[in-house]
Write an enzyme that holds these catalytic residues in place. Sequence first.
Site, PDB file in Angstrom:
ATOM      1  N   ASP A  49       0.184  -4.286   5.927  1.00 30.55           N
ATOM      2  CA  ASP A  49      -0.559  -3.652   7.218  1.00 30.55           C
ATOM      3  C   ASP A  49      -2.150  -4.097   7.105  1.00 30.55           C
ATOM      4  O   ASP A  49      -2.619  -4.077   5.868  1.00 30.55           O
ATOM      5  CB  ASP A  49      -0.459  -2.131   7.036  1.00 30.55           C
ATOM      6  CG  ASP A  49       0.993  -1.744   7.414  1.00 30.55           C
ATOM      7  OD1 ASP A  49       1.641  -2.469   7.328  1.00 30.55           O
ATOM      8  OD2 ASP A  49       1.181  -0.521   7.593  1.00 30.55           O
ATOM      9  N   ASP A  65       5.803   4.350   4.972  1.00 31.87           N
ATOM     10  CA  ASP A  65       6.805   3.427   5.559  1.00 31.87           C
ATOM     11  C   ASP A  65       7.110   2.196   4.592  1.00 31.87           C
ATOM     12  O   ASP A  65       7.956   1.512   4.697  1.00 31.87           O
ATOM     13  CB  ASP A  65       6.588   3.076   6.850  1.00 31.87           C
ATOM     14  CG  ASP A  65       5.145   2.714   7.134  1.00 31.87           C
ATOM     15  OD1 ASP A  65       4.130   2.929   6.366  1.00 31.87           O
ATOM     16  OD2 ASP A  65       4.974   1.914   8.174  1.00 31.87           O
ATOM     17  N   HIS A  66       6.264   2.333   3.617  1.00 30.40           N
ATOM     18  CA  HIS A  66       6.205   0.978   2.758  1.00 30.40           C
ATOM     19  C   HIS A  66       6.900   1.189   1.272  1.00 30.40           C
ATOM     20  O   HIS A  66       7.253   0.377   0.678  1.00 30.40           O
ATOM     21  CB  HIS A  66       4.938   0.160   2.656  1.00 30.40           C
ATOM     22  CG  HIS A  66       4.477  -0.187   4.254  1.00 30.40           C
ATOM     23  ND1 HIS A  66       4.352  -1.689   4.155  1.00 30.40           N
ATOM     24  CD2 HIS A  66       3.982   0.446   4.963  1.00 30.40           C
ATOM     25  CE1 HIS A  66       4.062  -1.797   5.453  1.00 30.40           C
ATOM     26  NE2 HIS A  66       3.866  -0.352   6.073  1.00 30.40           N
ATOM     27  N   HIS A  98       0.992  -1.006  -0.150  1.00 29.47           N
ATOM     28  CA  HIS A  98       0.038   0.119   0.000  1.00 29.47           C
ATOM     29  C   HIS A  98       1.107   1.212   0.071  1.00 29.47           C
ATOM     30  O   HIS A  98       2.065   1.060   0.253  1.00 29.47           O
ATOM     31  CB  HIS A  98      -0.939   0.022   1.119  1.00 29.47           C
ATOM     32  CG  HIS A  98      -0.311   0.154   2.435  1.00 29.47           C
ATOM     33  ND1 HIS A  98       0.318  -0.974   2.937  1.00 29.47           N
ATOM     34  CD2 HIS A  98      -0.296   1.194   3.687  1.00 29.47           C
ATOM     35  CE1 HIS A  98       0.696  -0.798   4.255  1.00 29.47           C
ATOM     36  NE2 HIS A  98       0.732   0.479   4.615  1.00 29.47           N
ATOM     37  N   HIS A 151       6.094  -5.803  11.499  1.00 28.16           N
ATOM     38  CA  HIS A 151       5.567  -4.219  11.662  1.00 28.16           C
ATOM     39  C   HIS A 151       5.340  -3.994  13.191  1.00 28.16           C
ATOM     40  O   HIS A 151       4.333  -3.422  13.341  1.00 28.16           O
ATOM     41  CB  HIS A 151       4.421  -4.224  10.757  1.00 28.16           C
ATOM     42  CG  HIS A 151       3.999  -2.806  10.327  1.00 28.16           C
ATOM     43  ND1 HIS A 151       3.138  -2.301  11.253  1.00 28.16           N
ATOM     44  CD2 HIS A 151       4.297  -2.119   9.248  1.00 28.16           C
ATOM     45  CE1 HIS A 151       2.812  -0.966  10.507  1.00 28.16           C
ATOM     46  NE2 HIS A 151       3.557  -0.965   9.142  1.00 28.16           N
TER      47      HIS A 151
END
Length: 265
Positions: free
Chosen positions: A172, A67-68, A63, A231
């Site tokens: 997530d 942070d990704h 997504h 995570h």
Amino acid sequence: MSSSSIVFLGTSAGTPTPSEWFPSILVTHGGAYLLLDAGEGAQIRMLETGIGPGRLDVIAITHMHGDHVFGLPGLIQSMSMSARSRPLSILGPVRLRPFLEQVFSLTDFDPGFPIELAVPPYRFEVAKGNSVLRLEPFPVCHVGESYGYRVEGLIRGRGGVKKRFSIAYTGDTRPCNEYLRHIEGVDILIHDATFSQKTHGREVWEYGHSTALDAAEVARRAEVGVLVLFHKSVRYQGRGEGLLDEAKNVFPNTILAEDGMRLLL
Ligand SMILES: [Zn+2]
Ligand SMILES: [Zn+2]
């Protein structure tokens, strides 16, 4: 050493610490290289493992939260500077294309090699010799357009195709039924475990995240082999055992992801 492995490049959520970087996971199978999420610093972590970013065949993004994805432009720029010419496949949300186009345009950058962007439910297969890496996206329950990925490593032989391993990475997500059937029976489930049930309870669902207990309950329902808690919020730095104990009460075969951890498949 096994030619198939998972290397956890970064395992933290939201904010990093010196020892826990942003989410990014490298999967290798034979000569095929897959990156799951590209948190900031992913390329540096790859270099630490002795595998340069140029080896990557496909990158799958869960997504669009920073942070990704913030590691992705830097990865691509380094590939370009290493004179990559072969195509790079990237699978991820619709907004990945305008994100990359804007970054490239505003930084006067042209990768100089083909980038093949695809959006789920598109499926990928990378074949290198006898090794086949199969990548299948599935919807999860986080925010907006969010995916998890099921990864299967196959070996082609005279007797046909044999499965060597299966992995599911949720990215997530809060626990939800939407993705259960896609992760059923995998050897390794890498699941969001951002918080502890003790400190946060069910309120984490509102933020689209899971507790370690949630992850364990999903692992039990899906009858997976091993659960990897991933995570972890920075607030549990140095106190990951609490998350681990919470999950192990429900699903004993659980481990906590750490940066640099390598699992042989
Ligand atoms: Zn995240
Ligand atoms: Zn997120």
